[in-house]
Design an enzyme around this catalytic site. Structure first.
Site, PDB file in Angstrom:
ATOM      1  N   GLU A 100       3.312   1.955  -1.688  1.00  0.00           N
ATOM      2  CA  GLU A 100       3.685   2.289  -3.061  1.00  0.00           C
ATOM      3  C   GLU A 100       2.516   2.795  -3.909  1.00  0.00           C
ATOM      4  O   GLU A 100       2.717   3.242  -5.045  1.00  0.00           O
ATOM      5  CB  GLU A 100       4.319   1.060  -3.738  1.00  0.00           C
TER       6      GLU A 100
ATOM      7  N   THR B 223       2.835  -3.147  16.166  1.00  0.00           N
ATOM      8  CA  THR B 223       3.736  -1.988  16.152  1.00  0.00           C
ATOM      9  C   THR B 223       3.030  -0.770  15.559  1.00  0.00           C
ATOM     10  O   THR B 223       1.903  -0.858  15.081  1.00  0.00           O
ATOM     11  CB  THR B 223       5.002  -2.288  15.321  1.00  0.00           C
TER      12      THR B 223
ATOM     13  N   SER C 170       0.815  -1.222   0.000  1.00  0.00           N
ATOM     14  CA  SER C 170       0.000   0.000   0.000  1.00  0.00           C
ATOM     15  C   SER C 170       0.844   1.265   0.000  1.00  0.00           C
ATOM     16  O   SER C 170       0.437   2.286  -0.559  1.00  0.00           O
ATOM     17  CB  SER C 170      -0.945  -0.002   1.202  1.00  0.00           C
TER      18      SER C 170
ATOM     19  N   HIS D 135       3.725   0.615  12.815  1.00  0.00           N
ATOM     20  CA  HIS D 135       3.829   0.555  11.353  1.00  0.00           C
ATOM     21  C   HIS D 135       2.487   0.860  10.691  1.00  0.00           C
ATOM     22  O   HIS D 135       2.407   1.618   9.721  1.00  0.00           O
ATOM     23  CB  HIS D 135       4.349  -0.826  10.938  1.00  0.00           C
TER      24      HIS D 135
ATOM     25  N   VAL E 122      -4.925  -3.206   1.474  1.00  0.00           N
ATOM     26  CA  VAL E 122      -5.479  -3.643   2.746  1.00  0.00           C
ATOM     27  C   VAL E 122      -4.388  -3.538   3.796  1.00  0.00           C
ATOM     28  O   VAL E 122      -3.336  -4.159   3.673  1.00  0.00           O
ATOM     29  CB  VAL E 122      -5.991  -5.102   2.672  1.00  0.00           C
ATOM     30  N   LEU E 123      -4.649  -2.734   4.812  1.00  0.00           N
ATOM     31  CA  LEU E 123      -3.735  -2.581   5.936  1.00  0.00           C
ATOM     32  C   LEU E 123      -4.420  -3.133   7.177  1.00  0.00           C
ATOM     33  O   LEU E 123      -5.541  -2.738   7.494  1.00  0.00           O
ATOM     34  CB  LEU E 123      -3.373  -1.114   6.135  1.00  0.00           C
TER      35      LEU E 123
END
Length: 176
Positions: A64, A98, A62, A100, A92-93
């Site tokens: 990119e 963490t 994602s 991130h 999709v995240l």
């Protein structure tokens, strides 16, 4: 049970037969991404977008997506000089242990907004930001048997056609 979330069910139909739409997607979380792409493509076709006018390109993740969308719009990629009326960015995240997740969500959101504001080409935000796998699956229409959820890719396909048509009207000085 009814919900207040999501777009209203409008009787307005948008003709996408003259449009070229790009879908740029991340390869992470492939099962969910593939379902979202399928939903977007199905809706684009329902709106009249011809299959040969739907271009699909993948990127590693994602993060990119903003650069790839910019390259697709400006023609500095394998589809040189291609003109697109809208781009759907799909990723999709899923939150982990963490920070991130938060950094990538923020960067991708701002990056995609900047691309559309700088190029004046609609970039549909098709990036799921889920807290867990089940949320992502549900939003791709792949949830548990009882309630599979809704494939948000369909909403993004419709939004791409609508925004491309609005952009056309705005460029021609026709405001609706």
């Amino acid at each position: 049970m009814s919900t207040i979330k999501g777009p209203s069910t409008s009787a307005t139909q948008y003709d996408g037969s003259a449009l070229r739409i790009a879908i740029v997607h991340a390869r992470w979380n492939k099962v969910v991404v593939d379902a979202l792409i399928a939903g977007a493509v199905d809706k684009l076709k329902t709106c009249g977008v011809k299959e040969e006018n739907i271009v699909i390109q993948s990127v590693p993740g994602s993060y990119e997506l903003p650069l790839a969308c910019l390259q697709v719009i400006t023609g500095s990629n394998t589809h040189a000089n291609a003109q697109f009326d809208a781009v759907i960015a799909i990723g999709v995240l899923i939150k982990g242990a963490t920070m991130h997740f938060e950094y990538i969500c923020d960067s991708v959101s701002h990056g995609l907004m900047k691309v559309q504001l700088d190029t004046k080409v609609p970039v549909i935000f098709g990036v799921l930001t889920a807290l867990n796998d089940d949320q992502a699956l549900e939003r791709a229409g792949l949830g548990k048997r009882d309630n599979k959820g809704h494939n948000h890719g369909e909403d993004w396909g419709l939004a791409a056609v609508e925004m491309a048509r609005h952009s056309e009207d705005w460029l021609q000085g026709r405001f609706k």
